[in-house]
Design a protein around this motif. Structure first.
Motif, PDB file in Angstrom:
ATOM      1  N   ALA A   1       0.830  -1.203   0.000  1.00 50.88           N
ATOM      2  CA  ALA A   1       0.000   0.000   0.000  1.00 50.88           C
ATOM      3  C   ALA A   1       0.865   1.254   0.000  1.00 50.88           C
ATOM      4  O   ALA A   1       0.573   2.229  -0.705  1.00 50.88           O
ATOM      5  CB  ALA A   1      -0.931  -0.008   1.210  1.00 50.88           C
ATOM      6  N   LEU A   2       1.955   1.232   0.789  1.00 48.56           N
ATOM      7  CA  LEU A   2       2.855   2.373   0.833  1.00 48.56           C
ATOM      8  C   LEU A   2       3.554   2.551  -0.509  1.00 48.56           C
ATOM      9  O   LEU A   2       3.675   3.674  -1.019  1.00 48.56           O
ATOM     10  CB  LEU A   2       3.885   2.193   1.942  1.00 48.56           C
ATOM     11  N   ALA A   3       4.018   1.434  -1.089  1.00 52.94           N
ATOM     12  CA  ALA A   3       4.687   1.508  -2.385  1.00 52.94           C
ATOM     13  C   ALA A   3       3.755   2.092  -3.440  1.00 52.94           C
ATOM     14  O   ALA A   3       4.158   2.921  -4.271  1.00 52.94           O
ATOM     15  CB  ALA A   3       5.169   0.128  -2.809  1.00 52.94           C
ATOM     16  N   ALA A   4       2.498   1.680  -3.412  1.00 50.14           N
ATOM     17  CA  ALA A   4       1.531   2.175  -4.393  1.00 50.14           C
ATOM     18  C   ALA A   4       1.269   3.668  -4.202  1.00 50.14           C
ATOM     19  O   ALA A   4       1.144   4.414  -5.181  1.00 50.14           O
ATOM     20  CB  ALA A   4       0.224   1.390  -4.281  1.00 50.14           C
ATOM     21  N   MET A   5       1.210   4.120  -2.940  1.00 54.95           N
ATOM     22  CA  MET A   5       0.990   5.533  -2.683  1.00 54.95           C
ATOM     23  C   MET A   5       2.168   6.368  -3.172  1.00 54.95           C
ATOM     24  O   MET A   5       1.990   7.401  -3.833  1.00 54.95           O
ATOM     25  CB  MET A   5       0.761   5.775  -1.197  1.00 54.95           C
TER      26      MET A   5
END
Length: 241
Positions: free
Chosen positions: A24-28
């Motif tokens: 999720a962090l990588a996608a953000m």
């Protein structure tokens, strides 16, 4: 997984590989970078990151320290064996040992979690504005020569005794910043402004770590320097002999 810039007709500002096992962090992070005009790929494991650097050929790798398969330190070490891309290390721990470990294997900068994604994007933008030597133009035909040390700023090459020396981009930029100002003692803050970015915020001793790498690679003894001298209470300058 690749995320392209929103406008297919636009030329991307650069290519970034985001490596973090927190998907999720990588996608953000990737979404913010795409909005800033970058072409972005994501990986979530250490081995996947090493393979992606070879296939994607990124300009910048945003690399988490804690990864499955291979940790970020080993990934960075392997990246440095085949790529000159910029590496921004992410760590969930703010300890000095973690920062130094990343810088020791070739990371150019670090950001401590939790971080502002806007700050991370700004760091990526800063490294993509390099290489630069802080203003003064250098004639391509005039490498800077200090005895056996030759710094060819235009060609981005360093030689000692005629033999090429492999420096990372950040290491080269630091040496070049000193070489084009041979009579100036440059403070850590000034070197950060020239090599990183005037808006860079963090521990200014990051300069000391990279200068240490430069000295080791060119064979310069800080106790009896031939080329890079420490100016106590100020920073560094080229030795005048």
């Amino acid at each position: 997984m690749d995320i392209r810039v929103d406008d297919d007709s636009a030329r991307p500002a650069g290519r970034v590989l985001v490596v973090d096992d927190e998907k999720a962090l990588a996608a953000m992070v990737a979404s913010y970078l795409v909005r800033a005009g970058y072409e972005v790929a994501q990986e979530h494991t250490g081995p996947g990151a090493v393979a992606a650097v070879r296939t994607e050929r990124p300009d910048v790798v945003v690399l988490d320290l804690g990864l499955p398969g291979l940790d970020g330190i080993e990934v960075c070490r392997r990246i440095r064996s085949s790529s000159e891309c910029y590496v921004l290390m992410l760590t969930a721990r703010g300890g000095e040992e973690d920062r130094l470990a990343g810088l020791a294997v070739g990371a150019d900068d670090y950001i401590v979690k939790p971080f502002s994604v806007r700050e991370l994007v700004a760091r990526v933008q800063a490294v993509m504005r390099r290489p630069r030597t802080g203003g003064a133009p250098v004639r391509p035909e005039a490498p800077r020569v200090y005895g056996d040390l030759e710094v060819d700023v235009a060609g981005r090459q360093v030689r000692v005794g005629g033999a090429p020396v492999a420096l990372t981009r950040t290491e080269f930029d630091l040496l070049a910043a000193l070489a084009v100002r041979p009579h100036e003692a440059m403070s850590r803050r000034r070197l950060i402004d020239v090599v990183w970015d005037p808006a860079w915020v963090g521990d200014e001793h990051i300069v000391d770590v990279h200068i240490g790498h430069v000295r080791r690679k060119i064979g310069d003894d800080p106790a009896d320097p031939r080329w890079v001298d420490t100016v106590r209470g100020v920073g560094y300058r080229m030795v005048r002999r």
